[in-house]
Design a protein around this motif. Sequence first.
Motif, short mmCIF file in Angstrom:
data_model
loop_
_atom_site.label_atom_id
_atom_site.label_comp_id
_atom_site.label_asym_id
_atom_site.label_seq_id
_atom_site.Cartn_x
_atom_site.Cartn_y
_atom_site.Cartn_z
N GLU A 188 0.98 -1.12 0.04
CA GLU A 188 0.12 0.12 -0.07
C GLU A 188 0.82 1.25 -0.03
O GLU A 188 2.07 1.25 0.53
CB GLU A 188 -0.70 0.05 1.30
N PRO A 189 0.21 2.48 -0.25
CA PRO A 189 1.21 3.75 -0.51
C PRO A 189 1.74 3.88 0.84
O PRO A 189 1.36 3.61 2.11
CB PRO A 189 0.11 4.62 -0.92
N PHE A 190 3.22 4.33 0.65
CA PHE A 190 3.51 4.81 2.11
C PHE A 190 2.82 6.32 2.48
O PHE A 190 2.66 6.94 1.61
CB PHE A 190 5.06 5.03 1.77
N ASP A 191 2.68 6.30 3.89
CA ASP A 191 1.98 7.35 4.18
C ASP A 191 2.50 8.20 5.29
O ASP A 191 3.67 8.01 5.43
CB ASP A 191 0.55 6.88 4.80
N ALA A 192 1.73 9.27 6.03
CA ALA A 192 2.49 10.14 6.94
C ALA A 192 3.03 9.16 8.26
O ALA A 192 3.88 9.74 8.66
CB ALA A 192 1.39 11.30 7.31
N GLY A 193 2.18 8.13 8.36
CA GLY A 193 2.61 7.53 9.46
C GLY A 193 4.14 6.73 9.37
O GLY A 193 4.94 6.79 10.33
#
Length: 243
Positions: free
Chosen positions: A138-143
């Motif tokens: 899944e896309p890399f996110d702010a977390g």
Amino acid sequence: MSAVRYPVVELRQYTLRPGQRDVLAGLFDRKLVESQEEAGMAIVGQFRDLDDPDRFVWIRGFASMPARARALASFYGGPAWKAHSAAANATMIDSDNVLLLRPVTARSGFPAPGARAPAGRAAAPAGRILATLYYRDEPFDAGFAEFFDQEARPALAEAGVTPLACLQTEHAENTFPALPVRAAENVFVWLAAFPGSGQLASYLRRIESPGRWRDQVLPALSARIAGTPEQLRLAPTLRSLLR
């Protein structure tokens, strides 16, 4: 370019015919640096892969996706590529291994470059670049970005390295479909520079030894990514800005 240096970045890995890498590197440095920059892009760095004698790696940046489309159309339809495309393509088996990336935050793009060595008068750079690539489903996110900044960066600093830039997949539509990109993948890339091969080797030994990175950060990182991180050990060509 905008306030963020190179808001759009291509990381390009070419598989070459045996024995042809020096041919392409020389042609690139002599004929394909300024000609691309005159078309509206930035040539950030070009490298020999230290672990694959038939791989040539390079990075270029753009001000935006529309600017990328204009710059690529200008260059690939222009006189420099027409003059040198046959010689360049003759060295290549595959040129489609391309990641389209963007800085993770406004502060994680590439630093201001130094001066490029003049054509024909450059000494071989001693510096080495390490590119580390993480993948997941899944896309890399702010977390993940927060985890990298708060947990990984301090551990990397203890191991003696500071990331030059942190990038992640740009999921915008490819604005120049004549050049394919690995659009379906989710990638986080960070790059670091070392004064020479010895310092790079020392860093790689340190992160494999007992310590904060191996014992604390790596298990937490492994839970957040898929598979094993990919590392590219890179030697800059004579005229690479990133060195």
